[in-house]
Design a protein around this motif. Structure first.
Motif, PDB file in Angstrom:
ATOM      1  N   GLY A 136     154.195  18.737  38.615  1.00  0.00           N
ATOM      2  CA  GLY A 136     153.037  17.887  38.370  1.00  0.00           C
ATOM      3  C   GLY A 136     152.082  17.919  39.540  1.00  0.00           C
ATOM      4  N   PRO A 137     152.223  16.979  40.501  1.00  0.00           N
ATOM      5  CA  PRO A 137     151.295  16.929  41.635  1.00  0.00           C
ATOM      6  C   PRO A 137     151.604  17.942  42.726  1.00  0.00           C
ATOM      7  CG  PRO A 137     152.887  15.156  41.804  1.00  0.00           C
ATOM      8  CD  PRO A 137     153.142  15.829  40.480  1.00  0.00           C
ATOM      9  N   ARG A 168     159.424   9.567  43.397  1.00  0.00           N
ATOM     10  CA  ARG A 168     159.350   9.174  41.996  1.00  0.00           C
ATOM     11  C   ARG A 168     158.109   9.767  41.314  1.00  0.00           C
ATOM     12  NH1 ARG A 168     161.516   4.432  39.688  1.00  0.00           N
ATOM     13  NH2 ARG A 168     161.820   3.563  41.778  1.00  0.00           N
ATOM     14  N   GLU A 169     157.013   9.905  42.094  1.00  0.00           N
ATOM     15  CA  GLU A 169     155.751  10.385  41.532  1.00  0.00           C
ATOM     16  C   GLU A 169     155.817  11.842  41.085  1.00  0.00           C
ATOM     17  OE1 GLU A 169     155.217   6.985  44.211  1.00  0.00           O
ATOM     18  OE2 GLU A 169     156.118   8.968  44.503  1.00  0.00           O
ATOM     19  N   SER A 223     149.169   7.033  44.944  1.00  0.00           N
ATOM     20  CA  SER A 223     148.232   6.026  44.435  1.00  0.00           C
ATOM     21  C   SER A 223     147.665   6.387  43.062  1.00  0.00           C
ATOM     22  CB  SER A 223     147.073   5.843  45.426  1.00  0.00           C
ATOM     23  OG  SER A 223     146.341   7.054  45.575  1.00  0.00           O
ATOM     24  N   CYS A 224     148.113   7.493  42.481  1.00  0.00           N
ATOM     25  CA  CYS A 224     147.564   7.955  41.202  1.00  0.00           C
ATOM     26  C   CYS A 224     147.887   6.962  40.085  1.00  0.00           C
ATOM     27  CB  CYS A 224     148.137   9.331  40.856  1.00  0.00           C
ATOM     28  SG  CYS A 224     147.523   9.998  39.284  1.00  0.00           S
ATOM     29  N   ALA A 225     146.855   6.600  39.325  1.00  0.00           N
ATOM     30  CA  ALA A 225     147.026   5.611  38.253  1.00  0.00           C
ATOM     31  C   ALA A 225     147.406   6.238  36.920  1.00  0.00           C
ATOM     32  CB  ALA A 225     145.741   4.806  38.090  1.00  0.00           C
ATOM     33  N   SER A 244     145.385  18.575  40.268  1.00  0.00           N
ATOM     34  CA  SER A 244     146.669  19.012  40.803  1.00  0.00           C
ATOM     35  C   SER A 244     146.543  20.426  41.378  1.00  0.00           C
ATOM     36  CB  SER A 244     147.725  18.991  39.696  1.00  0.00           C
ATOM     37  OG  SER A 244     148.960  19.460  40.155  1.00  0.00           O
ATOM     38  N   PRO A 245     147.163  20.704  42.548  1.00  0.00           N
ATOM     39  CA  PRO A 245     147.996  19.797  43.338  1.00  0.00           C
ATOM     40  C   PRO A 245     147.156  18.799  44.121  1.00  0.00           C
ATOM     41  CG  PRO A 245     147.783  21.895  44.462  1.00  0.00           C
ATOM     42  CD  PRO A 245     147.104  22.060  43.129  1.00  0.00           C
ATOM     43  N   CYS A 246     147.836  17.726  44.546  1.00  0.00           N
ATOM     44  CA  CYS A 246     147.139  16.697  45.301  1.00  0.00           C
ATOM     45  C   CYS A 246     147.929  16.352  46.563  1.00  0.00           C
ATOM     46  CB  CYS A 246     146.915  15.457  44.441  1.00  0.00           C
ATOM     47  SG  CYS A 246     148.440  14.662  43.870  1.00  0.00           S
ATOM     48  N   THR A 247     147.303  15.584  47.439  1.00  0.00           N
ATOM     49  CA  THR A 247     147.963  15.169  48.673  1.00  0.00           C
ATOM     50  C   THR A 247     149.000  14.096  48.388  1.00  0.00           C
ATOM     51  OG1 THR A 247     146.346  13.428  49.112  1.00  0.00           O
ATOM     52  CG2 THR A 247     145.842  15.634  49.956  1.00  0.00           C
TER      53      THR A 247
END
Length: 346
Positions: free
Chosen positions: A262-263, A173-174, A295-297, A286-289
């Protein structure tokens, strides 16, 4: 000339399998290939490649000490001149049992590149000691699927109207662009282009829900098998989706493809095809793990990507401005910024 039989063991999902296709085709040039993977991939594989289920006794047995000594296991692997596996790397028992079952005629690889940042398709090729290819993955829809799609177009009186395919989901979903942003694109396509919109929903999207407004005034395909999905995508004028397996498939059948990132790491996961565009905010984080992504808010890599900016990019694509399938290469639009539409990031 008789080619030797070779087995490939591949545990990936749809996007992984599409990235694996160039390596699979290289193997098929010199051997008769059987692939153990998800059986639904059989309609996407090259014609001379047989796809069998990864969920079989001979594979499960290799995760148990001594499993390779079973007569059925040894008989299965002895029928192959060589085995390539992207399953079970760094699992000591599996490695040992697979090596024993194949009489050491096996090459075992990590499923993802280790300590290297490279495209997944290039990584799979490098496992075969092959140089990276400039040819993108290619999926050719089967004739029966093409005929089914032709009949579907006729039944829904689509005719020559340009079709936009939207796949609003993904495996996480993220990674999804907000659904109301896809809704804005769908309205623009109907009002400005005068076309038809097709929404593609898989089992995950059906379970999550939240797509009723997007599906309004659109054709909706739910849980269609991959062979038919490939033919449907191939007939569309344009496709837009997230970092997902469907986006990789759209690119592989040659449909002009727009992927919203996105990420995810576009260096590793950008879809490859004849006409692919990547839309990204290219924010600093970005990019992230995976753990950071979950956990990104703020999710500003996606929430700050405004539909008005995306529509401006879509409108100038050759596939839209001329409504013909054309163009080549991957175009990365990373200049979109919050300032361009009057918002402040933070």
């Amino acid at each position: 000339m008789t080619h030797e039989r070779v087995l490939a063991i591949f545990p990936g999902a749809l996007g992984d399998f599409i990235c694996f296709l160039p390596a699979l085709e290289r193997l098929a040039e010199r051997s008769v290939i059987d692939v153990l993977a998800r059986t639904e991939f059989s309609d996407l594989a090259p014609l001379n490649v047989q796809v069998g289920s990864l969920e079989r006794f001979e594979i499960r047995s290799l995760f148990v000490s001594g499993g390779s000594q079973h007569e059925k296991v040894r008989g299965f692997f002895e029928s192959y001149a060589a085995t390539y596996s992207w399953l079970g790397s760094r699992q000591a028992i599996f490695e040992q049992e697979l090596s024993s079952a194949t009489h050491q005629k096996v090459r075992l690889f990590p499923f993802r590149p280790v300590r290297m940042r490279m495209h997944q398709a290039e990584y799979y090729l490098s496992c075969l000691d092959e140089l990276p290819t400039i040819s993108p993955p290619c999926v050719r829809p089967k004739p029966k699927a093409v005929e089914w799609t032709r009949a579907y177009w006729e039944q829904n009186s689509i005719g020559c109207k340009p079709m936009l395919a939207i796949a609003p989901g993904s495996g996480a979903r993220e990674k999804n662009w907000p659904v109301n942003s896809f809704e804005a694109v769908a309205r623009w396509w109907r009002d400005w282009v005068g076309g038809v919109v097709m929404i593609l929903l898989g089992p995950v999207e059906e379970e999550r829900g939240g797509y009723s407004t997007l599906c309004r005034s659109s054709l909706v395909m739910r849980g269609v098998d991959l062979g038919l999905l490939a033919a449907l995508l191939a007939r569309c004028s344009l496709y837009i989706g997230n970092d997902s397996g469907t986006s990789h498939l759209a690119a592989a059948v040659g449909t002009p493809t727009v992927a919203v990132f996105g990420p995810s790491d576009l260096v590793q996961w950008a879809p490859r095809g004849e006409s692919v565009s990547i839309l990204t905010q290219n924010v600093q984080c970005s990019p992230c793990t995976d753990s950071t992504m979950k956990s990104c808010a703020h999710r500003k890599c996606l929430t700050h990507l405004e539909p008005t900016e995306v529509i401006q990019k879509l409108a100038v694509l050759p596939a839209v401005s001329k409504l013909t399938k054309g163009g080549a290469g991957i175009r990365v639009f990373s200049e979109i910024s919050p300032e361009s539409y009057g918002r402040t990031a933070g």
